[in-house]
Motif scaffolding. Structure first.
Motif, mmCIF file in Angstrom:
data_model
loop_
_atom_site.group_PDB
_atom_site.id
_atom_site.type_symbol
_atom_site.label_atom_id
_atom_site.label_comp_id
_atom_site.label_asym_id
_atom_site.label_seq_id
_atom_site.Cartn_x
_atom_site.Cartn_y
_atom_site.Cartn_z
ATOM 1 N N MET A 13 -8.820 2.781 -7.361
ATOM 2 C CA MET A 13 -7.516 2.138 -7.237
ATOM 3 C C MET A 13 -6.931 2.414 -5.862
ATOM 4 N N GLY A 14 -6.413 1.370 -5.229
ATOM 5 C CA GLY A 14 -5.844 1.550 -3.895
ATOM 6 C C GLY A 14 -4.426 1.012 -3.816
ATOM 7 N N ALA A 15 -3.591 1.699 -3.038
ATOM 8 C CA ALA A 15 -2.219 1.229 -2.810
ATOM 9 C C ALA A 15 -1.791 1.712 -1.424
ATOM 10 N N ARG A 16 -0.704 1.080 -0.903
ATOM 11 C CA ARG A 16 -0.254 1.502 0.425
ATOM 12 C C ARG A 16 0.253 2.946 0.379
ATOM 13 N N ASN A 17 0.994 3.294 -0.712
ATOM 14 C CA ASN A 17 1.435 4.682 -0.870
ATOM 15 C C ASN A 17 1.558 5.020 -2.348
ATOM 16 N N LYS A 18 1.832 6.278 -2.653
ATOM 17 C CA LYS A 18 1.875 6.791 -4.036
ATOM 18 C C LYS A 18 2.844 6.003 -4.907
ATOM 19 N N ASP A 19 4.025 5.646 -4.349
ATOM 20 C CA ASP A 19 5.053 4.968 -5.150
ATOM 21 C C ASP A 19 4.613 3.579 -5.601
ATOM 22 N N LEU A 20 3.637 2.987 -4.909
ATOM 23 C CA LEU A 20 3.225 1.622 -5.250
ATOM 24 C C LEU A 20 2.038 1.586 -6.218
ATOM 25 N N LEU A 21 1.579 2.765 -6.580
ATOM 26 C CA LEU A 21 0.427 2.849 -7.482
ATOM 27 C C LEU A 21 0.877 2.557 -8.920
ATOM 28 N N ILE A 22 0.144 1.670 -9.612
ATOM 29 C CA ILE A 22 0.537 1.356 -10.993
ATOM 30 C C ILE A 22 -0.624 1.629 -11.958
ATOM 31 N N LEU A 23 -0.286 1.846 -13.223
ATOM 32 C CA LEU A 23 -1.237 1.942 -14.340
ATOM 33 C C LEU A 23 -2.267 3.073 -14.211
ATOM 34 N N GLU A 24 -1.924 4.160 -13.521
ATOM 35 C CA GLU A 24 -2.903 5.238 -13.357
ATOM 36 C C GLU A 24 -3.329 5.818 -14.714
ATOM 37 N N GLU A 25 -2.330 6.080 -15.561
ATOM 38 C CA GLU A 25 -2.618 6.685 -16.864
ATOM 39 C C GLU A 25 -3.519 5.770 -17.702
ATOM 40 N N GLU A 26 -3.180 4.471 -17.729
ATOM 41 C CA GLU A 26 -3.945 3.494 -18.514
ATOM 42 C C GLU A 26 -5.379 3.397 -18.003
ATOM 43 N N MET A 27 -5.554 3.423 -16.681
ATOM 44 C CA MET A 27 -6.895 3.317 -16.105
ATOM 45 C C MET A 27 -7.709 4.575 -16.422
ATOM 46 N N ARG A 28 -7.050 5.738 -16.385
ATOM 47 C CA ARG A 28 -7.765 6.986 -16.720
ATOM 48 C C ARG A 28 -8.218 6.957 -18.176
ATOM 49 N N ALA A 29 -7.405 6.335 -19.055
ATOM 50 C CA ALA A 29 -7.736 6.292 -20.482
ATOM 51 C C ALA A 29 -9.007 5.476 -20.756
ATOM 52 N N HIS A 30 -9.319 4.529 -19.884
ATOM 53 C CA HIS A 30 -10.469 3.647 -20.140
ATOM 54 C C HIS A 30 -11.618 3.827 -19.153
ATOM 55 N N SER A 31 -11.492 4.790 -18.225
ATOM 56 C CA SER A 31 -12.535 4.971 -17.208
ATOM 57 C C SER A 31 -13.184 6.340 -17.347
ATOM 58 N N ASP A 32 -14.450 6.449 -16.938
ATOM 59 C CA ASP A 32 -15.121 7.752 -16.921
ATOM 60 C C ASP A 32 -14.670 8.545 -15.708
ATOM 61 N N GLU A 33 -14.318 7.823 -14.647
ATOM 62 C CA GLU A 33 -13.882 8.486 -13.412
ATOM 63 C C GLU A 33 -12.914 7.556 -12.692
ATOM 64 N N VAL A 34 -11.847 8.129 -12.128
ATOM 65 C CA VAL A 34 -10.895 7.313 -11.363
ATOM 66 C C VAL A 34 -10.790 7.901 -9.955
ATOM 67 N N ILE A 35 -10.943 7.033 -8.960
ATOM 68 C CA ILE A 35 -10.812 7.471 -7.562
ATOM 69 C C ILE A 35 -9.595 6.738 -6.993
ATOM 70 N N ILE A 36 -8.626 7.520 -6.511
ATOM 71 C CA ILE A 36 -7.403 6.902 -5.984
ATOM 72 C C ILE A 36 -7.376 6.993 -4.465
ATOM 73 N N CYS A 37 -7.028 5.875 -3.847
ATOM 74 C CA CYS A 37 -6.926 5.851 -2.383
ATOM 75 C C CYS A 37 -5.541 5.353 -1.992
ATOM 76 N N THR A 38 -4.924 5.996 -1.016
ATOM 77 C CA THR A 38 -3.688 5.439 -0.458
ATOM 78 C C THR A 38 -3.874 5.278 1.055
ATOM 79 N N ASP A 39 -3.199 4.266 1.594
ATOM 80 C CA ASP A 39 -3.319 4.004 3.038
ATOM 81 C C ASP A 39 -2.737 5.166 3.844
#
Ligand SMILES: Cc1cc2nc3c(=O)[nH]c(=O)nc-3n(C[C@H](O)[C@H](O)[C@H](O)COP(=O)(O)OP(=O)(O)OC[C@H]3O[C@@H](n4cnc5c(N)ncnc54)[C@H](O)[C@@H]3O)c2cc1C
Ligand code: FES
Length: 285
Positions: A132-158
């Motif tokens: 998941m990528g976003a310009r910054n932390k505040d613009l990141l959405i659905l992290e919890e939901e994505m973690r619930a359905h993924s084996d691994e989540v990699i987050i990137c911010t600009d």
């Protein structure tokens, strides 16, 4: 009908809305979208992905970013209000199979349409790695939901305010280099999808993208959403919205998306197709 049951603000301009639409909730599949019209008096018709649905409750969820006139009007509606016209489910559902390891890449608001796809890949028995990528932390959405359905989540911010300071293509390339990726789905701004396609191309990893062209009727008749895929002209609303990323002419698509920039800057633009139209009161407009 179409009564709003729940409205949540996910970030500055991003809203989640749950509303009643029992027939759509029953029929929808991952990858499909709706066309919404708020002002039935020649108002704009905009496509939004069905981010989730509850068949039992007869509700569907949309997640949208208020970027212009209609999405701002939608963001001003509240619990108890109704959405005037909702057409759907539209588009060809995502071809979900058990392939092994799937990498799902979402950029910005593209994480919303990616959500039902991640869910469906996981349910089909795949290992799902979500980037998941976003310009910054505040613009990141659905992290919890994505973690619930993924084996691994990699987050990137600009800006490095959360997760890795990187573009989503960086971890995507690293995973491809490890030789563990069987399939990729990428949804986000056209430029992000183009570079995801260029990242996976040398590795020969099958990559799908969901295209967000301008749509008008959503039924394959107006030609507004046409795009070049391989040597063929396709209509995104009926042939897509998902296509083989390695065959999409992204440069042409981005050029076509800019076609109405000037009109979009005037918030009161309305589609009257230059015709004299009779009103129920007997006048014309
Ligand atoms: C299949 C599909 C699914 C989408 N899913 C989502 C979603 O889940 N969440 C979300 O926030 N956005 C989604 N979009 C984008 C959304 O449709 C636009 O943000 C919306 O139409 C903007 O309308 P507006 O009047 O608020 O803005 P405007 O000021 O009219 O336009 C702002 C930008 O939105 C795009 N746009 C405008 N009208 C249309 C149109 N009729 N069709 C396509 N794009 C348009 C253009 O790129 C334009 O530059 C999706 C688009 C498509 C094609
Ligand atoms: S939106 Fe009209 S043909 Fe696709």
């Amino acid at each position: 009908m179409n009564t709003i049951i729940e409205k949540t603000r996910l970030s500055e301009d991003v809203y989640k809305m749950v509303f009643q639409a029992p027939y759509i909730a029953e029929a929808r599949k991952a990858g499909q979208f709706l066309i919404i019209q708020l002002d039935t008096d020649f108002g704009e018709r905009i496509p939004l992905t069905i981010a989730d649905a509850d068949e039992q409750a007869g509700t569907i969820t949309i997640i949208f970013q208020a970027v212009g006139k209609t999405t701002r009007m939608l963001g001003d509606l509240n619990q108890g209000d109704s959405i005037a016209n909702v057409l759907g489910p539209l588009g060809t559902p995502t071809d979900i199979r058990r392939v092994g390891t799937v990498v799902c890449v979402g950029g910005g608001i593209g994480v919303a349409p990616l959500h039902p796809i991640v869910q469906a890949y996981k349910q089909a028995g795949n290992k799902v790695i979500t980037i998941m990528g976003a310009r910054n932390k505040d613009l990141l959405i659905l992290e919890e939901e994505m973690r619930a359905h993924s084996d691994e989540v990699i987050i990137c911010t600009d800006d490095g305010s959360y997760g890795r300071k990187a573009l989503v293509t960086q971890p995507l390339k690293e995973l491809c280099e490890q030789g563990i990726v069987d399939e990729v789905t990428a949804i986000g701004p056209p430029i992000m999808m183009k570079f995801c396609a260029e990242t996976t191309r040398p590795f020969g990893v099958h990559t799908m993208v969901s295209l967000n062209t301008i749509m008008v009727d959503g039924t394959g008749m107006c030609g507004g959403c046409r795009v070049t895929v391989g040597d063929e002209t396709k209509f995104v609303c009926v042939d897509g919205p998902e296509f083989d990323a390695h065959l999409v002419d992204f440069d042409n698509m981005m050029l076509r998306q800019k076609a109405y920039k000037e009109q979009e800057q005037h918030a009161d633009h309305a589609c009257n197709i230059g015709l004299d139209v009779r009103t129920p009161q007997g006048g014309t407009k």
